[in-house]
Design an enzyme around this catalytic site. Structure first.
Site, PDB file in Angstrom:
ATOM      1  N   ASN A   3      49.963  40.503  17.279  1.00 52.15           N
ATOM      2  CA  ASN A   3      49.970  41.418  18.429  1.00 52.15           C
ATOM      3  C   ASN A   3      49.067  40.906  19.553  1.00 52.15           C
ATOM      4  OD1 ASN A   3      51.488  44.176  17.836  1.00 52.15           O
ATOM      5  ND2 ASN A   3      50.640  43.387  15.942  1.00 52.15           N
TER       6      ASN A   3
ATOM      7  N   HIS B 111      57.897  36.777  11.659  1.00 47.28           N
ATOM      8  CA  HIS B 111      57.060  36.495  10.481  1.00 47.28           C
ATOM      9  C   HIS B 111      57.814  35.633   9.472  1.00 47.28           C
ATOM     10  CE1 HIS B 111      54.314  39.562  11.830  1.00 47.28           C
ATOM     11  NE2 HIS B 111      55.024  40.600  11.457  1.00 47.28           N
TER      12      HIS B 111
HETATM   13  P1  A3P Z   1      41.712  42.902  11.292  1.00 49.76           P
HETATM   14  O1  A3P Z   1      42.469  43.797  10.352  1.00 49.76           O
HETATM   15  O2  A3P Z   1      40.932  41.840  10.561  1.00 49.76           O
HETATM   16  O3  A3P Z   1      40.877  43.638  12.267  1.00 49.76           O
HETATM   17  P2  A3P Z   1      48.742  41.377  13.524  1.00 49.76           P
HETATM   18  O4  A3P Z   1      48.754  41.678  14.980  1.00 49.76           O
HETATM   19  O5  A3P Z   1      49.422  40.085  13.205  1.00 49.76           O
HETATM   20  O6  A3P Z   1      49.235  42.531  12.728  1.00 49.76           O
HETATM   21  O7  A3P Z   1      47.231  41.096  13.107  1.00 49.76           O
HETATM   22  C1  A3P Z   1      46.310  42.146  13.103  1.00 49.76           C
HETATM   23  C2  A3P Z   1      44.902  41.585  13.074  1.00 49.76           C
HETATM   24  O8  A3P Z   1      44.592  41.008  14.365  1.00 49.76           O
HETATM   25  C3  A3P Z   1      43.870  42.692  12.848  1.00 49.76           C
HETATM   26  O9  A3P Z   1      42.791  42.088  12.144  1.00 49.76           O
HETATM   27  C4  A3P Z   1      43.512  43.057  14.284  1.00 49.76           C
HETATM   28  O10 A3P Z   1      42.319  43.757  14.418  1.00 49.76           O
HETATM   29  C5  A3P Z   1      43.454  41.671  14.908  1.00 49.76           C
HETATM   30  N1  A3P Z   1      43.550  41.706  16.365  1.00 49.76           N
HETATM   31  C6  A3P Z   1      44.415  42.411  17.115  1.00 49.76           C
HETATM   32  N2  A3P Z   1      44.191  42.217  18.418  1.00 49.76           N
HETATM   33  C7  A3P Z   1      43.158  41.354  18.510  1.00 49.76           C
HETATM   34  C8  A3P Z   1      42.451  40.782  19.603  1.00 49.76           C
HETATM   35  N3  A3P Z   1      42.779  41.064  20.850  1.00 49.76           N
HETATM   36  N4  A3P Z   1      41.438  39.937  19.333  1.00 49.76           N
HETATM   37  C9  A3P Z   1      41.097  39.648  18.045  1.00 49.76           C
HETATM   38  N5  A3P Z   1      41.728  40.177  16.969  1.00 49.76           N
HETATM   39  C10 A3P Z   1      42.738  41.027  17.187  1.00 49.76           C
END
Ligand code: A3P
Length: 288
Positions: free
Chosen positions: A47, A104
Site C-alpha cells: 500500500n 501478490h
Molecule cells: P506493519 O504491520 O509492520 O506495521 P501491505 O501494504 O503490503 O499490506 O503492508 C503493510 C505493512 O506496511 C504494515 O506493516 C504497514 O504498517 C506498513 N506500511 C504501510 N504504509 C507504510 C508507510 N507509508 N511507510 C512504512 N510502512 C508502511
C-alpha cells in the site's frame, strides 16, 4: 478457517477476494509495455508503494499529457490484479495508459503478456520476520482472512505454506529467477524506510518519470507512514488501522521465541540464502 480459503494451482487464496473464474479470465488482460506493475507478497508494504506509484503517475500524466489525470472515478478499477470480478480485465483493457497493476502472485501465475510485452515490474520485498509479524496482526484484524488464537499457531501456518497467497520463501525463490531481468527493479522495505528520497528517485527513474526536487519531496512526504496513517480512514475505511499498524523495522523482536528464530533462520538459509534476493534482504542486519 478452511472455508475462508480455496486452493488454485496449489496456492491458497481468500474466497472473499479471489476466485478460479477471475484467475481464468486474467489471461485475457492485455498488458502494455508502459504499464507499471508492482509485485509484492502481502505485508511487504504494497500500500505504501501504491501511494508512491499513484503520485508518480499523476505527475507523469500532468507533464506529458498536460492534464490533471486521465483516470476518472468511473474508469478506476481496484488495482490488485487478482482481486475483483471476472469482468474486470475486459474493462481494464479499455483503460488509458499508464495503468498501475498491483499483484501478490507468483510470476508463473501472472498473465503471460506481462513478460511478452516487457512491462516494467517493481518487485518489493521485506525481511521475512517482519512480514510474518505484520501478517499475523493483519490476519487477526481482517475478517475475510483466517484468524489465529496465538502467535505460535500463526507461526506454524506461516512456515508450513498455509498462508493466503502461499509461502513467502517460495515467493522469494520463484521471483529470484527474475531478479536480473532488465525490466525488473527490486526494492526492499528496509532500504525505502532508510532513505525514502533515494528510493522514490530510483523508482521514478526506472519508470521513466522525471521529477523536480519539490515534486520528489512532496511524493516522499505524502507517502510517509504518518501521512498515510492520518489519511487511512479516507483511503481504507474501517480497515485503516489494520493496514497502517506500526510501519517500522524489527517489530518481530517482540514476538519470535528463540526456537522460532532458529527455525526461520534455517528455512531462510535453505530456501533463499545466497540468492540475489536473499542477499538484498540483508538478513544478518534485519533478522538477527
Ligand atoms: P506493519 O504491520 O509492520 O506495521 P501491505 O501494504 O503490503 O499490506 O503492508 C503493510 C505493512 O506496511 C504494515 O506493516 C504497514 O504498517 C506498513 N506500511 C504501510 N504504509 C507504510 C508507510 N507509508 N511507510 C512504512 N510502512 C508502511
Amino acid at each position: 478457517r478452511d472455508e475462508l480459503l480455496f486452493s488454485y494451482k496449489g496456492i491458497l487464496y481468500p474466497v472473499t477476494f479471489c476466485s478460479p473464474d477471475v484467475f481464468r479470465a486474467m489471461e485475457t488482460l492485455e498488458v502494455r509495455s508502459d504499464d507499471i506493475i508492482l509485485a509484492g507478497y502481502p505485508k511487504t508494504g504494497t500500500n505504501w508503494l501504491g501511494q508512491i506509484l499513484n503520485d508518480l503517475v499523476a505527475i507523469f500524466e500532468k507533464k506529458i499529457q498536460n492534464k490533471e489525470s486521465s483516470m476518472n472515478d468511473e474508469e478506476q478499477e481496484f488495482p490488485y490484479l487478482e482481486i475483483g470480478d471476472a469482468g474486470k480485465y475486459e474493462r481494464m483493457n479499455k483503460l488509458p495508459s499508464r495503468r498501475i497493476l498491483f499483484t501478490h502472485l507468483l510470476p508463473e501465475n501472472l498473465p503471460r503478456s506481462i513478460f511478452k510485452n516487457k512491462a516494467k515490474i517493481l518487485l518489493l520485498i521485506r525481511n521475512p520476520k517482519d512480514v510474518a509479524t505484520s501478517f499475523y496482526y493483519f490476519s487477526n484484524g481482517m475478517s475475510p482472512l483466517p484468524s489465529y488464537e496465538t502467535w505460535d499457531d500463526f507461526f506454524i501456518a506461516f512456515m508450513t505454506k498455509k498462508m493466503p497467497w502461499g509461502c513467502y520463501f517460495e515467493y522469494l525463490s520463484k521471483w529470484n529467477k527474475y531478479a536480473d531481468d532488465e525490466n525488473v527493479m527490486t526494492i526492499t522495505y528496509e532500504e525505502l524506510k532508510e532513505n525514502p528520497v533515494l528510493g522514490v528517485k530510483n523508482i521514478a527513474a526506472f519508470f521513466g518519470i522525471s521529477l523536480t526536487e519539490k515534486e520528489l519531496q512532496d511524493v516522499v512526504e505524502r507517502s510517509s507512514f504518518q501521512s498515510m496513517k492520518k489519511n487511512s480512514q479516507k483511503t481504507h475505511g474501517t480497515f485503516g488501522n489494520v493496514f497502517f499498524r506500526k510501519g517500522g523495522v524489527s517489530d518481530w523482536k517482540n514476538l519470535f521465541t528463540e526456537d522460532q528464530n532458529e527455525k526461520m533462520d534455517k528455512a531462510f538459509e535453505e530456501r533463499v540464502g545466497g540468492t540475489k534476493l536473499g542477499i538484498k534482504l540483508k538478513y544478518e542486519v534485519y533478522c538477527k
